[in-house]
Structures are given as structure tokens and as C-alpha cells.
Motif scaffolding. Sequence first.
Motif, short mmCIF file in Angstrom:
data_model
loop_
_atom_site.label_atom_id
_atom_site.label_comp_id
_atom_site.label_asym_id
_atom_site.label_seq_id
_atom_site.Cartn_x
_atom_site.Cartn_y
_atom_site.Cartn_z
N LEU A 114 33.16 49.21 50.68
CA LEU A 114 33.60 47.89 51.15
C LEU A 114 34.71 47.28 50.30
O LEU A 114 35.08 46.12 50.49
CB LEU A 114 32.40 46.93 51.21
CG LEU A 114 31.26 47.35 52.16
CD1 LEU A 114 30.13 46.35 52.11
CD2 LEU A 114 31.76 47.51 53.58
N ASN A 115 35.24 48.06 49.34
CA ASN A 115 36.38 47.61 48.52
C ASN A 115 36.14 46.26 47.84
O ASN A 115 37.01 45.38 47.85
CB ASN A 115 37.66 47.53 49.37
CG ASN A 115 38.03 48.87 49.97
OD1 ASN A 115 38.03 49.88 49.27
ND2 ASN A 115 38.33 48.90 51.26
N CYS A 116 34.99 46.12 47.24
CA CYS A 116 34.64 44.90 46.52
C CYS A 116 35.64 44.65 45.39
O CYS A 116 35.95 45.54 44.61
CB CYS A 116 33.23 45.04 45.96
SG CYS A 116 32.70 43.70 44.88
N SER A 117 36.12 43.41 45.27
CA SER A 117 37.00 43.03 44.16
C SER A 117 36.16 42.81 42.91
O SER A 117 35.10 42.18 42.96
CB SER A 117 37.75 41.74 44.49
OG SER A 117 38.55 41.91 45.63
N LEU A 118 36.63 43.34 41.77
CA LEU A 118 35.85 43.30 40.53
C LEU A 118 36.48 42.38 39.50
O LEU A 118 37.70 42.17 39.52
CB LEU A 118 35.76 44.71 39.94
CG LEU A 118 35.08 45.77 40.83
CD1 LEU A 118 35.24 47.15 40.22
CD2 LEU A 118 33.60 45.44 41.00
N PRO A 119 35.68 41.84 38.57
CA PRO A 119 36.25 41.05 37.48
C PRO A 119 37.25 41.89 36.69
O PRO A 119 37.04 43.10 36.49
CB PRO A 119 35.02 40.70 36.62
CG PRO A 119 33.86 40.80 37.54
CD PRO A 119 34.21 41.89 38.51
N THR A 120 38.33 41.28 36.24
CA THR A 120 39.40 42.02 35.57
C THR A 120 38.94 42.67 34.28
O THR A 120 39.50 43.68 33.86
CB THR A 120 40.58 41.08 35.27
OG1 THR A 120 40.09 39.91 34.59
CG2 THR A 120 41.26 40.64 36.56
N ASN A 121 37.91 42.11 33.63
CA ASN A 121 37.47 42.64 32.34
C ASN A 121 36.32 43.66 32.45
O ASN A 121 35.78 44.11 31.45
CB ASN A 121 37.03 41.50 31.41
CG ASN A 121 35.87 40.70 32.00
OD1 ASN A 121 35.53 40.87 33.17
ND2 ASN A 121 35.27 39.84 31.20
N LEU A 122 35.97 44.05 33.68
CA LEU A 122 34.85 44.97 33.87
C LEU A 122 35.29 46.42 33.62
O LEU A 122 36.27 46.88 34.18
CB LEU A 122 34.30 44.85 35.30
CG LEU A 122 32.93 45.48 35.57
CD1 LEU A 122 31.83 44.70 34.87
CD2 LEU A 122 32.66 45.54 37.07
N THR A 123 34.56 47.13 32.75
CA THR A 123 34.90 48.52 32.44
C THR A 123 34.16 49.48 33.38
O THR A 123 33.18 49.09 34.02
CB THR A 123 34.52 48.86 30.99
OG1 THR A 123 33.09 48.80 30.86
CG2 THR A 123 35.16 47.90 30.01
#
Length: 250
Positions: free
Chosen positions: A200-209
Amino acid sequence: GETRYNKDKILQGQGVDEPLSATGFRQANAAGLFLSDVKFTHVFSSDLLRAKQAKKNKFCKDLEIKYDARLRERKYGVAEGRPLTDLKAMAKAAGEQCPSFTPSGGETLDEVRERARDFFEFLCRLAVELEKKEQDMHGAASRSSGASEEQFVFPWTNHCSEAELSSGSGGASKILDANILVVSHGAYMRNWMGYFVSDLNCSLPTNLTKSQLSSVSPNTGVSHFVIKLENGNLLKPEITCVCLNQDSHL
């Protein structure tokens, strides 16, 4: 929350229905306190004891907790009730990696993901039906005079920027049609997150590794997602992960 088996690194899956330990109850109470000022419209929980023992917050006290078998932990078959090291040994003997290995009588990762997909689509239908019902009963104007925005604000200020929060709502009002609390288990939720990201192409937090994305949530870890269904379109949910597996409440 923690159970005795958790602490001793023994697989529980679905067949071992251990209660929370004293530490587990403290963790659950801390999570409840952390979410105490969030107004939820629905509460769903796994029907396994260690999930059912979570307590409601002050805004949920009049809500019925609905227990759903689709939220159960991954089934580990013959490995349930045995140390995690046994599962690793089984996987090694089969020439496979542990997370993707399926012991005899257990669920495959695809089967777990199918459960997660089925439950998520159920939640999306629920939200769309709720919006239609609200519009039919009160008309579009009434929503602006409904619940105050504060009731839907989450205590994530240390974990995400305002930009991440506002991007998830597309700049729209923070008054939501549904604000749903789901209580489940580590391996199940890791698979659910994989479904969100890969399907579903979930947007992730920019700082997530990458390692954080593939790790199992800590006990009472909290994740927050904003789901937008444009014009009630169930086929293309827009999903933003605000934070994943955070445990600052502990």
C-alpha cells in the motif's frame, strides 16, 4: 505487555495463552496513561488473554472492546511453548532464515499478512460507513461542530514533526471520521507493517531505519497511522506512519 514466557524468550503464538506478568500490567497501565487524553471511536483487540488484559483510557470507558481472532499472534505450531532458540534451530536445519521459516502446524508469513489485510479492509469499510451515516443523519455542516480537535491530538510531539502530522491529513481538519485503537501482537504487527509498506506504499517517518522497520515492537510499543480514503475509495488508501513501535511511556 510482558508475560512470563516473553521474559524467558519462549514462543507463545496462539496456543499458549499466558496472562500478563506484574511488569506487563505496569507496562499496560503506562501505555493507557500515555493515551489517556485520546478520544477513540472504536477499540479492537486480539482475543488472546495477554491483549485482552489491557485497560481502557478515560475516553474509552463507555466503548465496547471488540475481540477479533484476526488480530491474534502468528501461529507457530509445534514451536509454541518452546524456547525461541528451538525455532532458530528448526529453521537452520531446514536451511531457512528464522523470520520466514514456518514450523509444522504454523502459519506462513503470507497467511499472517492475509489476516492483516482482511482486518485492515474491514476497518476501512467501517470508517467509510461511519462517514456516510454521519452525513445522512446530520448533514455535512454538523461535523465542524462535533468533537473538539484536542480529543484527536496524539502525544507524539517528541517523535514526529508537525509537518509529518499535517502531511498525513493532507492539510485537512484533524477531526476524524474514525479514530481506532487496535491491540495486537509483535510478529503479527510486523507483518501488518510489511503489508502497509510493500502493498500500500505507506509513507514512513524520515528518521526511520530499515532495521527499525523490520524489528518486532517492544512490549506495549505504540504505532500511529493516519489513513485517508479519498471520496470513500477503499481501493487506494493513503497511509502515513507517524511513528512506529515507540515506547517512551515506559
